[in-house]
Design a protein around this motif. Structure first.
Motif, PDB file in Angstrom:
ATOM      1  N   ALA A 172       1.025  -1.350   0.138  1.00  0.00           N
ATOM      2  CA  ALA A 172       0.236  -0.151   0.040  1.00  0.00           C
ATOM      3  C   ALA A 172       0.816   1.752  -0.202  1.00  0.00           C
ATOM      4  O   ALA A 172       0.436   1.936  -0.688  1.00  0.00           O
ATOM      5  N   ALA A 173       1.974   1.224   0.567  1.00  0.00           N
ATOM      6  CA  ALA A 173       3.250   2.405   0.737  1.00  0.00           C
ATOM      7  C   ALA A 173       3.642   2.963  -0.831  1.00  0.00           C
ATOM      8  O   ALA A 173       3.832   3.902  -0.863  1.00  0.00           O
ATOM      9  N   LYS A 174       3.307   1.637  -1.287  1.00  0.00           N
ATOM     10  CA  LYS A 174       4.842   1.561  -3.144  1.00  0.00           C
ATOM     11  C   LYS A 174       3.183   1.954  -3.407  1.00  0.00           C
ATOM     12  O   LYS A 174       3.272   1.707  -5.141  1.00  0.00           O
ATOM     13  N   GLY A 175       2.015   1.981  -3.665  1.00  0.00           N
ATOM     14  CA  GLY A 175       0.870   2.131  -4.649  1.00  0.00           C
ATOM     15  C   GLY A 175      -0.134   1.981  -4.864  1.00  0.00           C
ATOM     16  O   GLY A 175      -1.381   2.476  -5.404  1.00  0.00           O
ATOM     17  N   MET A 176      -0.327   0.423  -4.206  1.00  0.00           N
ATOM     18  CA  MET A 176      -0.621  -0.157  -4.247  1.00  0.00           C
ATOM     19  C   MET A 176      -2.589  -0.127  -3.231  1.00  0.00           C
ATOM     20  O   MET A 176      -2.430   1.141  -2.665  1.00  0.00           O
ATOM     21  N   ASP A 177      -3.837   0.073  -3.654  1.00  0.00           N
ATOM     22  CA  ASP A 177      -4.340   0.567  -2.819  1.00  0.00           C
ATOM     23  C   ASP A 177      -4.948  -0.580  -1.519  1.00  0.00           C
ATOM     24  O   ASP A 177      -5.013  -1.616  -1.557  1.00  0.00           O
ATOM     25  N   ARG A 178      -4.992   0.230  -0.454  1.00  0.00           N
ATOM     26  CA  ARG A 178      -4.831  -0.979   0.917  1.00  0.00           C
ATOM     27  C   ARG A 178      -5.388  -1.895   0.895  1.00  0.00           C
ATOM     28  O   ARG A 178      -5.500  -2.665   1.265  1.00  0.00           O
ATOM     29  N   ALA A 179      -6.790  -1.871   0.305  1.00  0.00           N
ATOM     30  CA  ALA A 179      -7.943  -2.859   1.010  1.00  0.00           C
ATOM     31  C   ALA A 179      -7.227  -4.625   0.000  1.00  0.00           C
ATOM     32  O   ALA A 179      -7.694  -5.553   0.546  1.00  0.00           O
TER      33      ALA A 179
END
Length: 242
Positions: free
Chosen positions: A66-73
């Motif tokens: 998520a920190a690298k840009g992927m949607d957290r969910a």
């Protein structure tokens, strides 16, 4: 009976995914899984009822993605799938020791494992069979630490063991700071106030609100699980209001 000698009869063991890596950079080291399975087999032979939650950080880290840009969910759902793989690997290690074990997933996947249903899980534990809870809570934004505390409460466990690479909770990382102070006992409030990173805040608060003791102990020493069940291990116990 052997179970009469145990301080904790029913317990949830929380393992990090990294605990299964051994010296590898990622993945599952089955020699490590086998060693940990030996500890669980020893504990069940002594009369303990064991539930297990394993993280997925050795395969996929939702927060990092998520920190690298992927949607957290989306990242969290992928992390949940990683925990299913770890649970299946550990079930296999237990099967090799003739320890009956069931994998129950919070996300239905009928061809791979059973879905989590509380009465069914309670029935398995009382038989007794080892129950491995996979896929976290089934919801994104919740860690496997929170899932472990939640399932422990649902299963009426006496305590949660958080297995780590050190022999308790320290004021700082003892591998980096030789002057770090080790604690024998802490209250939930102290853990939160000192920001000790034993578990995430939601897990600590949930344990506090339900009076569930948390025990932090080293998993590096073979046989330590049974020592903990007997109250003999070098450990940190977290309980009480502070």
């Amino acid at each position: 009976m052997a179970a009469a000698k145990l301080k904790y009869k029913r317990l949830l063991l929380k393992l990090s995914g990294e605990a299964l890596m051994g010296n590898q950079a990622y993945g599952i080291d089955m020699t490590v899984a086998d060693r940990l399975a030996n500890d669980v087999a020893e504990a069940t032979a002594a009369g303990a009822e064991i539930a297990i939650v394993i993280g997925g950080g050795n395969i996929f880290r939702g927060l990092s993605a998520a920190a690298k840009g992927m949607d957290r969910a989306t990242a969290d759902y992928m992390g949940m799938l990683a925990t299913v793989m770890n649970a299946l690997a550990f079930q296999n290690a237990l099967d090799h020791r003739n320890v009956p074990a069931r994998v129950l997933s919070a996300i239905p996947m009928q061809t791979i494992c059973e879905s989590y249903v509380r009465p069914k899980a309670l029935s398995y534990l009382s038989k007794p069979q080892v129950v491995l809870f996979a896929a976290g809570t089934g919801n994104p934004f919740f860690t496997t630490d929170t899932a472990a505390v939640l399932r422990a409460i649902e299963m009426n466990c006496d305590a949660v063991i958080k297995a780590t690479q050190v022999d308790g909770v320290y004021s700082a990382d003892p591998k980096k700071d030789p002057s770090a102070t080790r604690y024998d006992r802490l209250s939930y409030s102290e853990v939160l106030a000192k920001n000790l990173k034993v578990m995430d805040g939601a897990a600590i608060a949930l344990a506090r609100d339900n009076g569930l003791p948390l025990i932090v102990v080293s998993i590096e020493e073979p046989g330590n699980l049974l020592k903990t069940l007997r109250g003999e291990a070098r450990q940190t116990i977290i309980e009480g209001p502070g």
